[in-house]
Design a protein around this motif. Sequence first.
Motif, PDB file in Angstrom:
ATOM      1  N   GLY A 108       0.838  -1.198   0.000  1.00 53.90           N
ATOM      2  CA  GLY A 108       0.000   0.000   0.000  1.00 53.90           C
ATOM      3  C   GLY A 108       0.869   1.242   0.000  1.00 53.90           C
ATOM      4  N   ILE A 109       0.380   2.340   0.564  1.00 56.33           N
ATOM      5  CA  ILE A 109       1.173   3.561   0.662  1.00 56.33           C
ATOM      6  C   ILE A 109       1.758   3.653   2.065  1.00 56.33           C
ATOM      7  CG2 ILE A 109       1.139   6.077   0.651  1.00 56.33           C
ATOM      8  CD1 ILE A 109       0.884   5.017  -2.104  1.00 56.33           C
ATOM      9  N   ASN A 110       3.086   3.643   2.142  1.00 53.56           N
ATOM     10  CA  ASN A 110       3.745   3.823   3.428  1.00 53.56           C
ATOM     11  C   ASN A 110       3.953   5.318   3.646  1.00 53.56           C
ATOM     12  OD1 ASN A 110       6.520   4.111   5.047  1.00 53.56           O
ATOM     13  ND2 ASN A 110       5.534   2.207   5.650  1.00 53.56           N
ATOM     14  N   LEU A 111       3.307   5.850   4.676  1.00 54.08           N
ATOM     15  CA  LEU A 111       3.306   7.297   4.884  1.00 54.08           C
ATOM     16  C   LEU A 111       4.686   7.855   5.194  1.00 54.08           C
ATOM     17  CD1 LEU A 111      -0.004   7.751   6.918  1.00 54.08           C
ATOM     18  CD2 LEU A 111       0.387   8.097   4.475  1.00 54.08           C
ATOM     19  N   LYS A 112       5.492   7.125   5.944  1.00 53.62           N
ATOM     20  CA  LYS A 112       6.825   7.619   6.282  1.00 53.62           C
ATOM     21  C   LYS A 112       7.702   7.705   5.040  1.00 53.62           C
ATOM     22  CE  LYS A 112       6.971   6.350  11.145  1.00 53.62           C
ATOM     23  NZ  LYS A 112       7.637   5.557  12.203  1.00 53.62           N
ATOM     24  N   SER A 113       7.613   6.704   4.171  1.00 53.85           N
ATOM     25  CA  SER A 113       8.386   6.725   2.929  1.00 53.85           C
ATOM     26  C   SER A 113       7.926   7.866   2.032  1.00 53.85           C
ATOM     27  CB  SER A 113       8.249   5.381   2.213  1.00 53.85           C
ATOM     28  OG  SER A 113       8.894   5.398   0.967  1.00 53.85           O
ATOM     29  N   MET A 114       6.610   8.067   1.953  1.00 52.36           N
ATOM     30  CA  MET A 114       6.063   9.145   1.134  1.00 52.36           C
ATOM     31  C   MET A 114       6.487  10.503   1.691  1.00 52.36           C
ATOM     32  SD  MET A 114       2.071   9.960   0.218  1.00 52.36           S
ATOM     33  CE  MET A 114       1.696  10.529   1.884  1.00 52.36           C
ATOM     34  N   PHE A 115       6.366  10.674   3.016  1.00 55.95           N
ATOM     35  CA  PHE A 115       6.749  11.932   3.653  1.00 55.95           C
ATOM     36  C   PHE A 115       8.235  12.203   3.441  1.00 55.95           C
ATOM     37  CE2 PHE A 115       8.669  13.921   7.416  1.00 55.95           C
ATOM     38  CZ  PHE A 115       8.039  15.159   7.394  1.00 55.95           C
ATOM     39  N   LYS A 116       9.060  11.187   3.606  1.00 59.13           N
ATOM     40  CA  LYS A 116      10.502  11.347   3.422  1.00 59.13           C
ATOM     41  C   LYS A 116      10.808  11.853   2.017  1.00 59.13           C
ATOM     42  CE  LYS A 116      14.851   8.779   3.541  1.00 59.13           C
ATOM     43  NZ  LYS A 116      15.542   7.549   3.976  1.00 59.13           N
ATOM     44  N   GLU A 173      -3.715  -4.285   2.191  1.00 57.87           N
ATOM     45  CA  GLU A 173      -2.614  -5.158   1.805  1.00 57.87           C
ATOM     46  C   GLU A 173      -2.254  -6.128   2.921  1.00 57.87           C
ATOM     47  OE1 GLU A 173      -1.667  -5.442  -1.149  1.00 57.87           O
ATOM     48  OE2 GLU A 173      -2.706  -3.675  -1.914  1.00 57.87           O
ATOM     49  N   ALA A 174      -2.449  -5.717   4.173  1.00 55.29           N
ATOM     50  CA  ALA A 174      -2.223  -6.634   5.285  1.00 55.29           C
ATOM     51  C   ALA A 174      -3.208  -7.798   5.220  1.00 55.29           C
ATOM     52  CB  ALA A 174      -2.374  -5.886   6.616  1.00 55.29           C
ATOM     53  N   GLU A 175      -4.445  -7.487   4.894  1.00 55.24           N
ATOM     54  CA  GLU A 175      -5.464  -8.538   4.779  1.00 55.24           C
ATOM     55  C   GLU A 175      -5.142  -9.484   3.621  1.00 55.24           C
ATOM     56  OE1 GLU A 175     -10.346  -8.966   4.561  1.00 55.24           O
ATOM     57  OE2 GLU A 175      -9.404  -6.996   4.375  1.00 55.24           O
ATOM     58  N   ASN A 176      -4.716  -8.937   2.490  1.00 53.72           N
ATOM     59  CA  ASN A 176      -4.362  -9.776   1.340  1.00 53.72           C
ATOM     60  C   ASN A 176      -3.196 -10.700   1.660  1.00 53.72           C
ATOM     61  OD1 ASN A 176      -6.332  -8.567  -0.227  1.00 53.72           O
ATOM     62  ND2 ASN A 176      -4.941  -7.074  -1.143  1.00 53.72           N
ATOM     63  N   GLU A 210      -2.873 -15.138   2.129  1.00 54.75           N
ATOM     64  CA  GLU A 210      -1.867 -16.046   1.579  1.00 54.75           C
ATOM     65  C   GLU A 210      -1.249 -16.908   2.674  1.00 54.75           C
ATOM     66  OE1 GLU A 210       1.029 -14.021  -0.757  1.00 54.75           O
ATOM     67  OE2 GLU A 210      -0.447 -12.803  -1.833  1.00 54.75           O
ATOM     68  N   LEU A 211      -1.001 -16.302   3.834  1.00 57.87           N
ATOM     69  CA  LEU A 211      -0.450 -17.057   4.953  1.00 57.87           C
ATOM     70  C   LEU A 211      -1.427 -18.110   5.453  1.00 57.87           C
ATOM     71  CD1 LEU A 211       1.142 -14.105   6.980  1.00 57.87           C
ATOM     72  CD2 LEU A 211       2.356 -15.776   5.565  1.00 57.87           C
ATOM     73  N   LEU A 212      -2.703 -17.769   5.483  1.00 58.92           N
ATOM     74  CA  LEU A 212      -3.714 -18.721   5.932  1.00 58.92           C
ATOM     75  C   LEU A 212      -3.837 -19.897   4.971  1.00 58.92           C
ATOM     76  CD1 LEU A 212      -6.476 -16.254   7.204  1.00 58.92           C
ATOM     77  CD2 LEU A 212      -5.141 -17.856   8.589  1.00 58.92           C
ATOM     78  N   MET A 213      -3.687 -19.618   3.673  1.00 61.21           N
ATOM     79  CA  MET A 213      -3.704 -20.701   2.693  1.00 61.21           C
ATOM     80  C   MET A 213      -2.512 -21.629   2.911  1.00 61.21           C
ATOM     81  SD  MET A 213      -6.348 -20.668   0.739  1.00 61.21           S
ATOM     82  CE  MET A 213      -5.749 -21.737  -0.577  1.00 61.21           C
TER      83      MET A 213
END
Length: 205
Positions: free
Chosen positions: A48-56, A137-140, A144-147
């Motif tokens: 997804g969008i990582n705010l710290k990376s975007m802000f940096k 994206e955490a849910e997606n 995969e981990l549950l599968m």
Amino acid sequence: MIIGLRKFGKTKELDGQFIKTIFIIIGIPLIPVHSVFYINELNQIDIGINLKSMFKTYFSWLSLLVALIFIFGAFFSNIFPLSSLISILIGVTLAIISFYFFYYFEKNSSENENELRKLYQNAIGMNALPEYFSPKEAENFQKELLMTLKDKFQLKDWKGAIRNNEYNIQQLPLLFVISGFENRINNSKINQDLYIKLLTEYNKH
């Protein structure tokens, strides 16, 4: 002038893994598309969008652009509102700030964060923490981990298995990571307790 997609905002680096954000650029980064967690040359995962990376990225480029305005403005004192010396001093200061944000701001995690990331690294080969992911994206990723859990261990009711202590040492690493992502997706007292239980147990191994 460069036009296209480029990655900027390198942050949270540990053992060669880190976060960067892909931007649409027209000379400078303009619009963030999404962030990726870089595992290795062949593997990057969308977070997804990582705010710290975007802000940096935005702050480093903005301070650089303003620095250039002040530095070049010093050579046009007849139209620039500040004296040449003050303009250069402000420009150099902003350039140093820009350099700091480009290369050092949020480059590494804290010691405690790194210790936790190493647990994820040992469990799944990737040291990204669930909070680095957007909820979607955490849910997606958790799906995969549950599968994997279902295919490898035929374990469907993973929460029940944790509550009733019906899991073994081979299942513990995957259950630990799944519970971490569940806590990211749905932060509740029950999910926190499940995660802390597995974190404490997994940390002992």
